[in-house]
Scaffold this motif. Sequence first.
Motif, mmCIF file in Angstrom:
data_model
loop_
_atom_site.group_PDB
_atom_site.id
_atom_site.type_symbol
_atom_site.label_atom_id
_atom_site.label_comp_id
_atom_site.label_asym_id
_atom_site.label_seq_id
_atom_site.Cartn_x
_atom_site.Cartn_y
_atom_site.Cartn_z
ATOM 1 N N LEU B 31 0.820 -1.206 0.000
ATOM 2 C CA LEU B 31 0.000 0.000 0.000
ATOM 3 C C LEU B 31 0.855 1.258 0.000
ATOM 4 N N ILE B 32 0.447 2.207 -0.812
ATOM 5 C CA ILE B 32 1.075 3.526 -0.753
ATOM 6 C C ILE B 32 0.040 4.460 -0.138
ATOM 7 N N ILE B 33 0.372 5.012 1.030
ATOM 8 C CA ILE B 33 -0.592 5.915 1.660
ATOM 9 C C ILE B 33 0.041 7.291 1.819
ATOM 10 N N GLY B 34 -0.803 8.253 2.119
ATOM 11 C CA GLY B 34 -0.300 9.611 2.281
ATOM 12 C C GLY B 34 -1.419 10.606 2.070
ATOM 13 N N LYS B 35 -1.170 11.831 2.540
ATOM 14 C CA LYS B 35 -2.173 12.874 2.408
ATOM 15 C C LYS B 35 -2.412 13.206 0.944
ATOM 16 N N SER B 36 -3.533 13.844 0.694
ATOM 17 C CA SER B 36 -3.824 14.305 -0.655
ATOM 18 C C SER B 36 -2.707 15.223 -1.141
ATOM 19 N N GLY B 37 -2.204 14.957 -2.336
ATOM 20 C CA GLY B 37 -1.137 15.800 -2.886
ATOM 21 C C GLY B 37 0.263 15.343 -2.503
ATOM 22 N N SER B 38 0.372 14.210 -1.788
ATOM 23 C CA SER B 38 1.695 13.776 -1.351
ATOM 24 C C SER B 38 2.470 13.072 -2.461
ATOM 25 N N GLY B 39 1.790 12.727 -3.549
ATOM 26 C CA GLY B 39 2.497 12.126 -4.684
ATOM 27 C C GLY B 39 2.189 10.661 -4.924
ATOM 28 N N LYS B 40 1.080 10.160 -4.362
ATOM 29 C CA LYS B 40 0.738 8.742 -4.541
ATOM 30 C C LYS B 40 0.446 8.419 -6.001
ATOM 31 N N THR B 41 -0.458 9.221 -6.591
ATOM 32 C CA THR B 41 -0.835 8.945 -7.975
ATOM 33 C C THR B 41 0.358 9.098 -8.909
ATOM 34 N N VAL B 42 1.180 10.120 -8.659
ATOM 35 C CA VAL B 42 2.358 10.314 -9.505
ATOM 36 C C VAL B 42 3.284 9.098 -9.403
ATOM 37 N N THR B 43 3.472 8.577 -8.192
ATOM 38 C CA THR B 43 4.304 7.385 -8.020
ATOM 39 C C THR B 43 3.743 6.209 -8.820
#
Lengths: 247, 252
Positions: B31-43
């Motif tokens: 799982l890749i988690i993180g706040k909105s805008g932290s770069g999950k989708t980009v990763t």
Amino acid sequence: MLKIFTSFGEYLLLMKGIFAKPEKGRMYWLETMRQCAQIGVGSLPIIAIISLFIGAVTAVQFSYQLRSISLVPMWWMGSIVRKSMILELAPTLTALLIAGKVGSNIASELGTMRISEQIDAYEIMGVNTKSYLIGPKIFASMVMIPMLVVLSVFLGILGGWLAGLLGGFYSSSEYARGVTDAFKGYDIFIMFVKAFLFAYIISSISCYKGYLVEGGAVEIGVASTEAVVMSSIVVIVVNFVVAFLLL
Amino acid sequence: MIEIVDIKKKFGEQLVLKGVSASFEAGKCNLIIGKSGSGKTVTLKCLVGLFTPDEGAILFDGRNFTAMDFLQKQVVRQEFGMLFQGTALFDSLTVEQNIKFPLDMFSNMTEPEKIERVNFCLQRVAMVNTNKKFPGELSGGMKKRVGIARAIVNNPKYLFCDEPNSGLDPKTSLVIDQLIKEITIEFQMTTVINTHDMNSVMGIGDKVLFLHEGRKYWEGTNAEIMQITEGELFDFIFASDFLKDLRRRAKY
Ligand SMILES: Nc1ncnc2c1ncn2[C@@H]1O[C@H](COP(=O)(O)OP(=O)(O)OP(=O)(O)O)[C@@H](O)[C@H]1O
Ligand SMILES: [Mg+2]
């Protein structure tokens, strides 16, 4: 100004991307057939109606003008309608109608696919989306639009004949004599040059506008309007250039 | 196994990924988690090649994906399955045609074999007899299931899911999570999931990567994550004061 150049660069890159070996020929073939049906059959009624009436109007207007000059025999009308349809009216009118109908269609279809990540989905499966989504559309346009132009010529000539009979400008045999008189193959050549060029212009510009959409529903609307406006303008300019160079 | 080696990604002047490294194992839900805008989708988009990282490398079982040209990438991509946030089902095709598409394009199966495979996948996601429906006729949760079926139809080695639970009610979310977990184990796929749903983290997070402002801030398992008592990750998990309070009390 710089923006025009970058856009043109993007456009060329996109066009280059189309030329790739199909992953599976059959799938490309099916997609091309689907596009042919959509572009060709979908546009048939409107092209038919408009061509018929444009041929008729051409006949009425020229008859009106020629009647005052008694030196010109009325059987010329047949060849006037034929020449106008082949050289100018059929290719240009068909192209403009198609730009409005098919151009906006292509741009909004690709735009929607882009925004809803369908293009990304194809891409991730390993599909070459440039060649799979754009290639068949351009190819189908270049097959179907010239056919529509030919049809438009026939219907225009038919329209001229009916209008002449209705108005009593000339007899059927006079008109037929005009239609077949001094027929030049070169005119047909010009017609096909225009038809192929216009088909390519409309489909490629619309694909370009749709494929590279960014944003949301508003941008899709903008892209499809731009596709229509831009391809219409380019068609009209190229129409002049072809006439100027080849006639 | 997927390895990310120090990837960086810039958009204009904005450095979105500031050097992220991680490895994701087969048969596990990563799982890749993180706040909105932290770069999950980009990763995730870098992983599947929709974005090219400016620096760093991505390796799929040792194969350097970032260094490949389009044709080489195409080959690796046939081992990918992806569930999109908005499902990205092809809306001009039926459910059956959607799922069958990767087979049509890339396999040499006969038509009956393909249909059999499609039906197997549909059954796997509990969506039998929806073959002839169009995506527009399905609910959000049903679309996700069809999306999963399409993602697994070509037996992928790597499965990517961008926010599989977004827009779903908590119960349906659990079902989708369980489904992803089951097929991950069943087919020994390397699954990478983007999420900010703590229920998923606790339920299926075999491995959790916490991104904060484009950096890897924390890495561990879902069991370990509950031991966190401070810092950005603590703030992320226990987003409200109420939860933080509850957590502190539970400690004693
Ligand atoms: N195509 C793009 N062009 C420019 N900037 C982008 C692009 N995609 C993402 N960004 C920027 O990168 C940053 C990280 O975005 P990303 O979409 O990865 O966030 P996220 O962690 O997925 O957030 P969310 O949970 O809201 O989906 C954001 O600041 C965003 O503005
Ligand atoms: Mg995101």
